[in-house]
Structures are given as structure tokens and as C-alpha cells.
Design a protein around this motif. Structure first.
Motif, mmCIF file in Angstrom:
data_model
loop_
_atom_site.group_PDB
_atom_site.id
_atom_site.type_symbol
_atom_site.label_atom_id
_atom_site.label_comp_id
_atom_site.label_asym_id
_atom_site.label_seq_id
_atom_site.Cartn_x
_atom_site.Cartn_y
_atom_site.Cartn_z
ATOM 1 N N ASP A 1 2.265 -3.986 -1.822
ATOM 2 C CA ASP A 1 2.408 -5.761 -2.062
ATOM 3 C C ASP A 1 3.532 -6.219 -1.710
ATOM 4 O O ASP A 1 4.443 -5.459 -2.562
ATOM 5 C CB ASP A 1 1.692 -5.657 -3.785
ATOM 6 N N ASN B 1 -1.560 -13.179 -8.040
ATOM 7 C CA ASN B 1 -1.345 -11.622 -7.896
ATOM 8 C C ASN B 1 -3.182 -11.531 -8.399
ATOM 9 O O ASN B 1 -3.170 -10.361 -9.255
ATOM 10 C CB ASN B 1 -0.728 -11.197 -9.203
ATOM 11 N N LEU C 1 3.046 -7.511 4.788
ATOM 12 C CA LEU C 1 2.366 -7.758 5.386
ATOM 13 C C LEU C 1 3.094 -8.400 6.921
ATOM 14 O O LEU C 1 2.070 -7.765 7.959
ATOM 15 C CB LEU C 1 0.657 -8.053 5.173
ATOM 16 N N THR D 1 6.778 -14.972 2.803
ATOM 17 C CA THR D 1 5.216 -14.539 2.294
ATOM 18 C C THR D 1 4.210 -14.242 3.312
ATOM 19 O O THR D 1 3.376 -13.444 3.585
ATOM 20 C CB THR D 1 4.687 -14.162 0.646
ATOM 21 N N ARG E 1 -7.702 -7.780 0.896
ATOM 22 C CA ARG E 1 -9.078 -8.250 0.241
ATOM 23 C C ARG E 1 -8.498 -9.416 -0.419
ATOM 24 O O ARG E 1 -7.204 -8.612 -0.952
ATOM 25 C CB ARG E 1 -9.664 -7.345 -0.286
ATOM 26 N N ASN E 2 -8.882 -10.573 -0.009
ATOM 27 C CA ASN E 2 -7.872 -11.737 -1.244
ATOM 28 C C ASN E 2 -6.971 -12.288 -0.823
ATOM 29 O O ASN E 2 -5.820 -12.466 -1.535
ATOM 30 C CB ASN E 2 -8.623 -11.372 -2.360
ATOM 31 N N SER F 1 -6.149 -10.590 -9.755
ATOM 32 C CA SER F 1 -7.236 -9.236 -9.349
ATOM 33 C C SER F 1 -7.924 -8.141 -10.705
ATOM 34 O O SER F 1 -7.787 -8.543 -11.887
ATOM 35 C CB SER F 1 -6.568 -8.121 -8.987
ATOM 36 N N GLY G 1 -1.947 -5.641 0.133
ATOM 37 C CA GLY G 1 -2.260 -6.557 -0.558
ATOM 38 C C GLY G 1 -2.223 -5.902 -2.279
ATOM 39 O O GLY G 1 -3.726 -6.612 -2.604
ATOM 40 N N ARG H 1 -13.937 -5.360 -7.820
ATOM 41 C CA ARG H 1 -13.517 -6.643 -7.501
ATOM 42 C C ARG H 1 -15.189 -6.395 -7.195
ATOM 43 O O ARG H 1 -14.647 -5.750 -5.818
ATOM 44 C CB ARG H 1 -12.278 -6.989 -7.157
HETATM 45 C C1 LIG Z 1 -5.080 -12.828 -5.113
HETATM 46 S S1 LIG Z 1 -3.999 -10.728 -4.749
HETATM 47 C C2 LIG Z 1 -5.516 -10.022 -4.389
HETATM 48 C C3 LIG Z 1 -5.499 -8.106 -4.721
HETATM 49 C C4 LIG Z 1 -6.135 -7.835 -4.682
HETATM 50 N N1 LIG Z 1 -6.650 -7.308 -3.062
HETATM 51 C C5 LIG Z 1 -8.003 -7.626 -4.784
HETATM 52 O O1 LIG Z 1 -8.569 -8.414 -3.746
HETATM 53 O O2 LIG Z 1 -8.560 -7.887 -5.866
HETATM 54 C C6 LIG Z 1 -3.089 -11.404 -3.135
HETATM 55 C C7 LIG Z 1 -1.658 -10.086 -3.285
HETATM 56 O O3 LIG Z 1 -1.125 -10.319 -1.962
HETATM 57 C C8 LIG Z 1 -0.388 -10.451 -2.300
HETATM 58 N N2 LIG Z 1 0.534 -10.736 -0.654
HETATM 59 C C9 LIG Z 1 0.811 -12.398 -0.568
HETATM 60 N N3 LIG Z 1 1.135 -11.360 0.335
HETATM 61 C C10 LIG Z 1 1.635 -11.305 1.416
HETATM 62 C C11 LIG Z 1 2.424 -10.596 1.694
HETATM 63 N N4 LIG Z 1 2.912 -11.437 3.033
HETATM 64 N N5 LIG Z 1 2.237 -9.121 1.650
HETATM 65 C C12 LIG Z 1 1.999 -8.111 1.321
HETATM 66 N N6 LIG Z 1 1.472 -8.608 0.151
HETATM 67 C C13 LIG Z 1 0.828 -10.052 0.513
HETATM 68 C C14 LIG Z 1 0.238 -11.025 -3.526
HETATM 69 O O4 LIG Z 1 1.622 -11.116 -4.122
HETATM 70 C C15 LIG Z 1 -1.014 -10.553 -4.284
HETATM 71 O O5 LIG Z 1 -1.007 -9.416 -5.257
#
Ligand SMILES: C[S@@+](CC[C@H](N)C(=O)[O-])C[C@H]1O[C@@H](n2cnc3c(N)ncnc32)[C@H](O)[C@@H]1O
Lengths: 121, 291
Positions: free
Chosen positions: B148, B79, B204, B25, B220-221, B81, B116, B85
Motif C-alpha cells: 500500500d 483506507n 502502484l 497516488t 480491490r477498491n 477495508s 492496495g 470483504r
Molecule cells: C479502499 S482501500 C481498499 C483496501 C482493500 N483492498 C479492500 O478492498 O478492502 C484502498 C487502498 O488503496 C491504497 N492506494 C491508493 N492509491 C495507491 C497507490 N497509488 N499505490 C498503492 N496503494 C494505493 C490506499 O492507501 C488504500 O489503503
């Protein structure tokens, strides 16, 4: 500094709420039922009221109804804080004039987001 | 990172698992999260009759158990969220950024990508905004793609079902009443909103989502815990997917500065980044040259 009146018959809940609110730089006063809260609002209008539903002497709903009847220079925002999460309860609270609704127990993030939504922070 | 003890005391199994997460990831576990690996993986250990992390690692190394390694990765991802937010960001997007983008799209097509998206709150928050402003968007074709890497998060997002705790974090009560209906102790988003968002599993690091040019990308995040090298790689990808003059939003406290030249910090829209080559940039050049 914004002022919040925490209305709850449980001392523990008031303490938890106070702790969170103070960490958000909000000035806190407390009331243990709706009647007490109304008296305090008449003396000094807070910016926001955190309101429990079930309380002795005067319930949260009765407080809301009284509040809308009382003539005041400004109306505080009201966030209902309750253990009831039924759709009926939520609708009734909103219809009675509550600005927001939170289920107990709540955490800092939740309360903070609700205070943002009603424009207090 | 200053918390917890030095790396040397992590067990070999912890390091293998953190390595699996990173290679799949891009996410690097902070030290205090590495310490919590065992807690995070307990349900998986139990479900597979494994005694400890070492047993899990040898099982993972012994063969191609895609499902097991997917489960491990899902469990180690953060995860977190919530709806709306950083409320101010959503207010800026709906009051300022979207009307601006709208004015630049005579074809009345708007494409948004939440990269994400976790369990869906971010994408649904946008959908709710569009539905509330339906009058302004009459005649428009709006698509919201939300991706995601976590299959578990995407499954939950697609279900449109959220707990009481989820909905009360960030969602105004009037939006809850207007957009959700109770199912047992949970809440389900209404079908129109659910259908507005196209949720897909996607990494991603090697996106397979439909290419083309997005007007607005939210990432984001997500990149917080990527290495600088991985972040650069992701920004390259996001740039490929972004329309010239399109916008990128990162989480509060995240930046593109020093990591890509393809996006410029927007002067007009706080906290957003503009993809190079758009009209805004051209105008700025012209002004600068005129001076
Ligand atoms: C902390 S959450 C943020 C969710 C939302 N964007 C927010 O700001 O509330 C981060 C998300 O990024 C996803 N993520 C992490 N690495 C990723 C990757 N390589 N490709 C796609 N998603 C990824 C995780 O699974 C997680 O659900």
C-alpha cells in the motif's frame, strides 16, 4: 422473506436493529427477554435470533440453553449481541451454541457481514 | 459526480491538497471528499501548530518536508477495508479459483499479491483461508505480498492489531477465536498468520515490489478513484507482474473492460480476470477454431 427475532430489553436497541434488518429486507419481530423470546420461537421459528446477554426474567445464556433443550423442527441461527467483549464471554457463548457474536453498538456493515456469515443473506 | 457544489467554490488550498494527493497516488478526490479535507487534516494542523489549510499549504510549498506531505497524503487516502470483504468473492477464491490454480502449478509455488492492501484485512483473510486449508496446501510454498502507498496503513497492518470494530466486521467468531488473541481492548492476529504476509510500502504507479509472475493479484477498491489514464497505466503494470493465465480480482463493481486488453473476464471464475496467454485462453481459441 427471512425472519429475525430481536431479543433485547432495551427499546432503543431493538429499534436500531429493526431499522438495519428491515433495510436488508428481513422481517422483524421483537421480544424483551429470553422467556418472551422462547415463547415466540415455539409458536413460530425465526431464521435468526439477535440475542442480548443481560436481560431480566431470562438472560441470553439461559435462553440459549433452553433453546437447545426444546424440541423444534428447525433451530434458528443465533447471533449474540452484547456489551461484553471479554474472551471468556465469547467462548462461553460459542460453547453454548451461539453461531455469531457482535458487540454493541454495531453498525449496518457489521450486522450485514454477520448475517452473511451465518447464511441468512 | 453530482454531490456538493461546483468545483469553482473550492478554496485554492483545497485544490492544492487534492492535487498533491493525485500526483502522489493517482487518487482523485470526489467532490464531497474535497469538502471534508479540512476535517481529515485537522489532527495534522493541530499537531503542527497550523491555523488553517492555507497555512498548511504554504508550509508544504516552502520547503521539502517529506514527513509532513506523507502525513497529509496518508490522511487523505481512503483506507476503508474489512475482513472477508465481499464474502462471496473469498468463498469463490478459496473453493474454486485457488484449487484451479493449484492444479496448474506442478512446482508447488504460489504467489499472491494484494495491491492496495490498506490495513491488512484482505491479506490476512487470505492467510486465514490458507491456514484453515493447510492439509490441501501441504508441501506448497505460498507467499503473500501485500502493498500500500500509505505508510500509516502498512504500519498498522504489520502490527497485526485490530480493534473490536475491525474484527467484528466480516470476521466469523470462530475465526476470531482461532486466529486472534485479546490485547487490552484490541485483538492481535497470531504470529504464524502475521508472518505469512510480507507487508511493504509501495506505489502502484511505480511499483518497486519484486517482479516476477504472480498467480493471483488482488487490487480491490483501489482504482475506483483513479483517472482512466492512470488506471490504464496501473493495469499495464499489473499485467507485467501477472503470470500468463494468472488471475486478477477487482472490487465489486470494478472492471477492466475498456481499460486494458491484457486481462479477459473469466467465464469460469465469477468476478475474476485472466491474464492473457494462459492455457484457458489457448483452449478457448482452439474451441472457437474447431467450431
Ligand atoms: C479502499 S482501500 C481498499 C483496501 C482493500 N483492498 C479492500 O478492498 O478492502 C484502498 C487502498 O488503496 C491504497 N492506494 C491508493 N492509491 C495507491 C497507490 N497509488 N499505490 C498503492 N496503494 C494505493 C490506499 O492507501 C488504500 O489503503
Amino acid at each position: 422473506m427471512k425472519k429475525c427475532l430481536v431479543v433485547d430489553d432495551s427499546k432503543v436497541i431493538r429499534k436500531v436493529a429493526r431499522h438495519i434488518l428491515e433495510s436488508l429486507d428481513i422481517n422483524v419481530t421483537e421480544a424483551c427477554d429470553g422467556r418472551d423470546a422462547l415463547t415466540q420461537c415455539e409458536a413460530s421459528i425465526p431464521d435468526v435470533v439477535l440475542l442480548d446477554w443481560n436481560m431480566p426474567v431470562m438472560s441470553g445464556m439461559e435462553f440459549l440453553q433452553e433453546l437447545s433443550r426444546t424440541k423444534m423442527a428447525a433451530r434458528p441461527k443465533v447471533i449474540f449481541c452484547t456489551t461484553e467483549n471479554g474472551l471468556g464471554h465469547i467462548k462461553a457463548a460459542v460453547e453454548a451454541g451461539a453461531d455469531e457474536y457482535v458487540m454493541k453498538p454495531f453498525d449496518r456493515d457489521t450486522l450485514e457481514s454477520k448475517l452473511q456469515i451465518v447464511g441468512i443473506i | 459526480m453530482s454531490d456538493a457544489a461546483p468545483c469553482t467554490t473550492f478554496t485554492g488550498a483545497m485544490r492544492v491538497l487534492a492535487g498533491l494527493l493525485e500526483s502522489r497516488t493517482g487518487q482523485i478526490l470526489s467532490e464531497n471528499r474535497i469538502w471534508r479535507i479540512e476535517t481529515a487534516l485537522k489532527p495534522i494542523l493541530r499537531a503542527n501548530g497550523l491555523t488553517d489549510l492555507e497555512a498548511l499549504v504554504s508550509r508544504l510549498l516552502s520547503g521539502i518536508e517529506r514527513q509532513l506531505s506523507d502525513d497529509v497524503v496518508n490522511a487523505l487516502l481512503n483506507n476503508e477495508s474489512s475482513f472477508f470483504r465481499d464474502l462471496q468473492t473469498f468463498e469463490m477464491i478459496s473453493r474454486e479459483l485457488l484449487p484451479h490454480i493449484q492444479a496448474t502449478r506442478p512446482d508447488k509455488v504460489l504467489r499472491v499479491w494484494c495491491a492496495g492492501c490498506s490495513t491488512g484485512q484482505e491479506a490476512y483473510s487470505l492467510a486465514i483461508q490458507f491456514q484453515k486449508n493447510a492439509e490441501l496446501w501441504r508441501g506448497w510454498r505460498i507467499s503473500i505480498l501485500a502493498t500500500d502507498i500509505s505508510t500509516a496503513a502498512i504500519a498498522r497492518a504489520q502490527s497485526g492489531i485490530f480493534s473490536q470494530i475491525d474484527v467484528q466486521r466480516g470476521l466469523a467468531i470462530t475465526d476470531l477465536l482461532a486466529c486472534f488473541e485479546p490485547v487490552g481492548d484490541d485483538w492481535k492476529i497470531n504470529e504464524d498468520l502475521r508472518r505469512m504476509v510480507d507487508f511493504r510500502t509501495d506505489n502502484l504507479l511505480e511499483p518497486k515490489v519484486p517482479g516476477g509472475h504472480y498467480d493471483l493479484i488482488l487490487c480491490r477498491n483501489v482504482l475506483l478513484y483513479f483517472s482512466l489514464e492512470m488506471r490504464r497505466k496501473v493495469f499495464d503494470r499489473l499485467a507485467q507482474y501477472s503470470r500468463p493465465g494468472g488471475y486478477l480480482m477487482l472490487g465489486a463493481g470494478e472492471t477492466v473492460i475498456g481499460q486494458t486488453d491484457d486481462f479477459l473476464s473469466s467465464r469460469e471464475f465469477r468476478g475474476s480476470y485472466e491474464r492473457r496467454g494462459g492455457l484457458g485462453e489457448v483452449a478457448e481459441h482452439t474451441i472457437r477454431r474447431a467450431r
